[in-house]
Scaffold this motif. Structure first.
Motif, PDB file in Angstrom:
ATOM      1  N   ARG A 134       0.820  -1.206   0.000  1.00 51.06           N
ATOM      2  CA  ARG A 134       0.000   0.000   0.000  1.00 51.06           C
ATOM      3  C   ARG A 134       0.860   1.264   0.000  1.00 51.06           C
ATOM      4  NH1 ARG A 134      -5.303  -1.181   0.466  1.00 51.06           N
ATOM      5  NH2 ARG A 134      -5.887   0.695   1.587  1.00 51.06           N
ATOM      6  N   THR A 135       2.041   1.182   0.567  1.00 49.02           N
ATOM      7  CA  THR A 135       2.985   2.305   0.445  1.00 49.02           C
ATOM      8  C   THR A 135       3.413   2.467  -1.011  1.00 49.02           C
ATOM      9  OG1 THR A 135       3.790   1.994   2.699  1.00 49.02           O
ATOM     10  CG2 THR A 135       5.243   3.169   1.165  1.00 49.02           C
ATOM     11  N   MET A 136       3.698   1.368  -1.678  1.00 49.23           N
ATOM     12  CA  MET A 136       4.082   1.429  -3.091  1.00 49.23           C
ATOM     13  C   MET A 136       2.968   2.028  -3.947  1.00 49.23           C
ATOM     14  SD  MET A 136       6.051  -2.169  -3.703  1.00 49.23           S
ATOM     15  CE  MET A 136       7.854  -2.222  -3.554  1.00 49.23           C
ATOM     16  N   MET A 137       1.717   1.787  -3.558  1.00 47.10           N
ATOM     17  CA  MET A 137       0.575   2.337  -4.296  1.00 47.10           C
ATOM     18  C   MET A 137       0.366   3.825  -4.015  1.00 47.10           C
ATOM     19  SD  MET A 137      -2.263  -0.705  -3.902  1.00 47.10           S
ATOM     20  CE  MET A 137      -3.447   0.040  -5.040  1.00 47.10           C
ATOM     21  N   GLY A 138       1.091   4.340  -3.022  1.00 46.11           N
ATOM     22  CA  GLY A 138       0.937   5.760  -2.694  1.00 46.11           C
ATOM     23  C   GLY A 138      -0.221   6.036  -1.751  1.00 46.11           C
ATOM     24  N   LEU A 139      -0.776   4.982  -1.166  1.00 47.12           N
ATOM     25  CA  LEU A 139      -1.898   5.182  -0.247  1.00 47.12           C
ATOM     26  C   LEU A 139      -1.393   5.747   1.084  1.00 47.12           C
ATOM     27  CD1 LEU A 139      -3.691   1.820  -1.040  1.00 47.12           C
ATOM     28  CD2 LEU A 139      -4.617   4.104  -1.508  1.00 47.12           C
ATOM     29  N   GLU A 140      -2.241   6.518   1.730  1.00 48.09           N
ATOM     30  CA  GLU A 140      -1.866   7.055   3.033  1.00 48.09           C
ATOM     31  C   GLU A 140      -2.148   6.058   4.140  1.00 48.09           C
ATOM     32  OE1 GLU A 140      -3.405  10.816   4.117  1.00 48.09           O
ATOM     33  OE2 GLU A 140      -2.472  11.846   2.433  1.00 48.09           O
ATOM     34  N   ASP A 141      -3.216   5.311   3.927  1.00 45.80           N
ATOM     35  CA  ASP A 141      -3.706   4.414   4.954  1.00 45.80           C
ATOM     36  C   ASP A 141      -3.203   3.024   4.607  1.00 45.80           C
ATOM     37  OD1 ASP A 141      -5.124   3.578   7.072  1.00 45.80           O
ATOM     38  OD2 ASP A 141      -7.095   3.725   6.127  1.00 45.80           O
ATOM     39  N   VAL A 142      -2.044   2.650   5.152  1.00 44.29           N
ATOM     40  CA  VAL A 142      -1.400   1.421   4.686  1.00 44.29           C
ATOM     41  C   VAL A 142      -1.678   0.227   5.581  1.00 44.29           C
ATOM     42  CG1 VAL A 142       0.417   2.712   3.515  1.00 44.29           C
ATOM     43  CG2 VAL A 142       0.825   1.894   5.845  1.00 44.29           C
ATOM     44  N   HIS A 143      -2.203   0.480   6.772  1.00 47.52           N
ATOM     45  CA  HIS A 143      -2.379  -0.617   7.723  1.00 47.52           C
ATOM     46  C   HIS A 143      -3.826  -1.094   7.796  1.00 47.52           C
ATOM     47  CE1 HIS A 143       1.686  -0.145   9.119  1.00 47.52           C
ATOM     48  NE2 HIS A 143       1.494   1.146   9.301  1.00 47.52           N
ATOM     49  N   ARG A 144      -3.998  -2.315   8.230  1.00 45.94           N
ATOM     50  CA  ARG A 144      -5.312  -2.816   8.586  1.00 45.94           C
ATOM     51  C   ARG A 144      -5.866  -1.972   9.724  1.00 45.94           C
ATOM     52  NH1 ARG A 144      -7.848  -6.420   5.145  1.00 45.94           N
ATOM     53  NH2 ARG A 144      -6.579  -8.258   4.753  1.00 45.94           N
ATOM     54  N   PRO A 145      -7.176  -1.737   9.736  1.00 51.19           N
ATOM     55  CA  PRO A 145      -7.742  -0.986  10.858  1.00 51.19           C
ATOM     56  C   PRO A 145      -7.612  -1.779  12.161  1.00 51.19           C
ATOM     57  CG  PRO A 145      -9.475  -1.856   9.436  1.00 51.19           C
ATOM     58  CD  PRO A 145      -8.174  -2.128   8.748  1.00 51.19           C
ATOM     59  N   ARG A 146      -7.461  -1.037  13.255  1.00 50.09           N
ATOM     60  CA  ARG A 146      -7.388  -1.660  14.577  1.00 50.09           C
ATOM     61  C   ARG A 146      -8.488  -1.093  15.447  1.00 50.09           C
ATOM     62  NH1 ARG A 146      -1.497  -3.500  16.165  1.00 50.09           N
ATOM     63  NH2 ARG A 146      -0.730  -3.945  14.067  1.00 50.09           N
ATOM     64  N   THR A 147      -8.907  -1.886  16.400  1.00 49.77           N
ATOM     65  CA  THR A 147      -9.897  -1.393  17.341  1.00 49.77           C
ATOM     66  C   THR A 147      -9.637  -2.066  18.681  1.00 49.77           C
ATOM     67  OG1 THR A 147     -12.258  -1.020  17.688  1.00 49.77           O
ATOM     68  CG2 THR A 147     -11.635  -3.156  16.786  1.00 49.77           C
ATOM     69  N   ARG A 148     -10.410  -1.707  19.679  1.00 42.41           N
ATOM     70  CA  ARG A 148     -10.301  -2.390  20.964  1.00 42.41           C
ATOM     71  C   ARG A 148     -11.570  -3.206  21.182  1.00 42.41           C
ATOM     72  NH1 ARG A 148      -5.743  -1.168  23.441  1.00 42.41           N
ATOM     73  NH2 ARG A 148      -6.406  -2.161  25.382  1.00 42.41           N
ATOM     74  N   ALA A 149     -11.400  -4.351  21.819  1.00 37.94           N
ATOM     75  CA  ALA A 149     -12.533  -5.252  21.997  1.00 37.94           C
ATOM     76  C   ALA A 149     -12.406  -5.953  23.336  1.00 37.94           C
ATOM     77  CB  ALA A 149     -12.580  -6.282  20.866  1.00 37.94           C
ATOM     78  N   VAL A 150     -13.536  -6.403  23.832  1.00 37.73           N
ATOM     79  CA  VAL A 150     -13.558  -7.147  25.091  1.00 37.73           C
ATOM     80  C   VAL A 150     -13.352  -8.628  24.784  1.00 37.73           C
ATOM     81  CG1 VAL A 150     -14.996  -7.819  27.055  1.00 37.73           C
ATOM     82  CG2 VAL A 150     -15.051  -5.459  26.199  1.00 37.73           C
ATOM     83  N   LEU A 151     -12.383  -9.224  25.474  1.00 37.05           N
ATOM     84  CA  LEU A 151     -12.071 -10.629  25.240  1.00 37.05           C
ATOM     85  C   LEU A 151     -13.172 -11.531  25.788  1.00 37.05           C
ATOM     86  CD1 LEU A 151     -10.001 -12.776  24.323  1.00 37.05           C
ATOM     87  CD2 LEU A 151      -9.121 -12.751  26.673  1.00 37.05           C
ATOM     88  N   GLN A 152     -13.714 -12.357  24.912  1.00 34.76           N
ATOM     89  CA  GLN A 152     -14.691 -13.362  25.318  1.00 34.76           C
ATOM     90  C   GLN A 152     -14.021 -14.716  25.239  1.00 34.76           C
ATOM     91  OE1 GLN A 152     -18.231 -13.077  22.935  1.00 34.76           O
ATOM     92  NE2 GLN A 152     -19.430 -12.216  24.613  1.00 34.76           N
ATOM     93  N   ALA A 153     -13.803 -15.353  26.368  1.00 29.00           N
ATOM     94  CA  ALA A 153     -13.098 -16.634  26.356  1.00 29.00           C
ATOM     95  C   ALA A 153     -13.434 -17.397  27.623  1.00 29.00           C
ATOM     96  CB  ALA A 153     -11.594 -16.409  26.251  1.00 29.00           C
TER      97      ALA A 153
END
Lengths: 440, 440
Positions: free
Chosen positions: B356-375
């Motif tokens: 995605r850097t090679m494509m010139g995109l600004e947003d190169v990473h997968r989105p991240r969020t916070r979540a409550v662990l269910q286990a």
């Protein structure tokens, strides 16, 4: 419905957006499955349950680079009092004829290589002297550079339990288990699993082939010269791009002039490569709206299911719409209005769900959310029409861009959302909560 | 770093995930721009600002099917006392030589047609008798069926203000204005705007060509027979699919055996079509890890920037990683570990941002969020390693699927998220909030 306009008997019936969408989706079926090579099936929907033919891993194998040993031989081993074992050779990944590890022996083993008979555990190379007679090492020297590493003695500094650093046969998935259920969308991890269980091809719904053609004698191809009264054809580009974006194989046909015979023969020519036809323009109440005129003749109106019906929707933009089927295979056809914003909004609302239904996807619509309207003044909307305004969505708010005009293509290019104003609302105040279709 | 392992001087340096990613991204540049036809540029990043060469619309035109009139002629008109005008002909969209509307005259006009000289407004056909001498009509009869509609008289039932139902020249966008800024990602609406202003091709960053090859003498092509000790190659399929999913043109090379010369010559052969090379396997501490052995010789280690460096990361899965460049063009190469889960997680963390850097995109990473662990029980994680566990994310919660083993490809295929356990945490209790990488 006849293509010829007649004196109105009061108000023509207006169809709601939901009625129109329901009628369309009721008439569209997922495409027949085909067998595709794995990489061609990326993004497609699996048609059958896939069960596991062979357990993964198919055999006990090492999870580390190290030495395959017998547990009793390394019991109590420490750096001070190492177990000294005779190295009987290498077990590389893919080795066809593994060694047999007897008492007092060890086989040098690589990650993924089958645990040789006689061995019960693997000790990582970092827990040994690597056969060099010194302290702990951090790795092995390449076999090609140091063949002597496959023989001699190795000092093991730590004990290992049975099964240590061994991936047991079937510990990932067992033969006969369900690998992937019918209906699964194949992304990279699903492709990985299919390859891992030896499936080189799978039966999936294919990507629909969508032929897009725009109509209008005023349309000129980009990069050509505009004469008086002419504009550039943008719809065929936008909708072909949108079809590809939705997952289809999009074919763009150049703009067709407003002549019913030309349009009819163009459509007939294109049917051979179309699972879905999309036209723009020529669907309204004008005297040159040849899409209406041409399409009633392409389908056979005497047979059930043939022909295209033209409607007025209680919607802005996008009031005039056509839907039906054409040709001997009853190829579905959506006739969208010609204004650029109208055709794009119509595509998002009606064509995209058709494409995704044909692909067998469950989730055929753009995601929707609710957002707080950020605007300087109230939005106005005609009574009795569901309005779709262009907006930018961010962090729970949406800001209109451009006005309501269906020719405002520059503003459309700044939008990433549609603001939905329901039929009953004629005004939406800043700060009100609105429904938003996310286009991104 | 030498490929040959030597006695360890205590602990090898462990690099953090962030250090490794920073080093990679610091070395990777957007690809040089190329001119692409509009539809080929879908999803690509615009390199230059694009200004509007010609105003949109390029001329005053009708927004309705109706009659072009002079305002004074329809002042005070009503259904009871209609204005009766002489129809002088049709102005269709694309008409080259529009009529001139004089006093007492009207031209039948179609949506998009240029407002003829003399006319000041358009009255929709629904506000007229359509030239039929009766009540209001709902549309026009097709010109080809009823040519007489372009002549005779029309009764207009309502007045119109100057400019009514006329889209003024430049009301969408004016010549000289910025249409799209450099850096814009071209989706369907942006393609629409470019076409509308006559741009048939644009300069964008191309999609990188990514060559994926897996290594390992144990690897067999799917659909072939497995012999003892062999497994199916899944990494080359998964990562080629993942490269395409990230926006690249992915080329899959069949699995290469663990032989340094074969690997080296395969890489050299492939360089001609590679903007980025990705290998899997052969990067750890084993005696048959030929990627290390082969790659130090493909680049020229004497020249700055050449060669591939192999590291251990404080990460699970994905500890052994290589990064550098190969060949005369210093083509970037990422050498990922060979375990299927390790290679896929490494791809998501390191290769996707490169593409995605090679494509010139600004947003190169997968989105991240916070979540409550269910286990059911606490997650455990080794101290000093950032762990990426597979999970399913829904509505603010994440549930682990499968265990931590890097060979658990069946569980990976059920996951849509990675659960991140930081270096300092060795245990995460159910109900705790965790960071999640969304893969969907």
């Amino acid at each position: 419905m006849s293509a010829a306009a007649t004196p109105a008997t009061g108000q023509d019936r207006l169809w709601s957006v939901d009625e129109h969408l329901q009628d369309i989706l009721a008439a569209v079926r997922p495409l027949d499955p085909i067998e595709l090579q794995l990489l061609d099936a990326l993004g497609c929907v699996l048609v059958d349950d896939v069960t596991v033919p062979v357990s993964l891993p198919p055999f006990d194998n090492s999870s580390m680079d190290g030495y395959a040993v017998r547990v009793a031989d390394v019991a109590g081993a420490s750096e001070e009092f190492p177990a000294v074992l005779t190295v009987i050779g290498d077990v590389a990944a893919g080795a066809a004829d593994p060694l047999r590890v007897g008492p007092g022996q060890a086989a040098r083993i690589m990650t993924g290589a089958p645990l040789p008979p006689g061995a019960e555990a693997v000790v990582p190379v970092e827990w040994t002297d690597g056969g060099l007679g010194g302290g702990p090492v951090s790795g092995m020297r390449a076999r090609s550079l140091a063949p002597e590493g496959a023989s001699g003695e190795v000092r093991v500094h730590r004990p290992a339990e049975a099964g240590a650093h061994v991936r047991a046969k079937g510990s990932d998935v067992q033969a006969g288990e369900l690998a992937l259920a019918a209906g699964t969308v194949l992304g990279p991890p699903q492709i990985a699993l299919l390859a891992a269980i030896g499936r080189g091809a799978v039966r999936v719904r294919p990507r629909p082939r969508v032929v897009v053609l725009s109509t209008g004698s005023e349309l000129v191809q980009p990069d050509e010269e505009l004469a008086d009264g002419q504009i550039y054809d943008s719809n065929s580009f936008a909708l072909t791009a949108a079809a590809r974006d939705a997952g289809a194989i999009g074919y763009r046909v150049g703009a067709v002039a407003d002549d019913a015979d030309t349009l009819r023969s163009t459509i007939e020519d294109q049917l051979v490569r179309a699972d879905l036809m999309v036209t723009t323009g020529g669907v309204s109440v004008g005297a040159y709206d040849v899409v209406k005129e041409a399409l009633t003749a392409v389908g056979d109106p005497d047979e059930e299911g043939g022909g295209v019906e033209f409607r007025k929707l209680a919607m802005q933009p996008g009031k005039p719409q056509g839907f039906g089927s054409v040709g001997p295979a009853r190829t579905p056809l959506l006739a969208l209005p010609g204004n650029p914003v109208s055709s794009y909004v119509s595509f998002e609302l009606f064509v995209r769900p058709v494409i995704r239904t044909m692909m067998g996807l469950e989730d055929v619509h753009r995601p929707r959310t609710r957002a707080v309207l950020q605007a300087d003044k109230a939005l106005t909307s005609p009574a009795g029409r569901r309005q779709f305004l262009r907006g930018r969505y961010a962090d729970g708010t949406v800001t209109p861009v451009g006005g309501a005009g269906s020719h405002l293509i520059a503003a459309l290019a700044q939008a990433d959302a549609l603001i939905v104003v329901p039929e009953d609302d004629t005004s939406v105040e800043p700060g009100a909560e609105v429904e938003v279709v996310l286009l991104g």
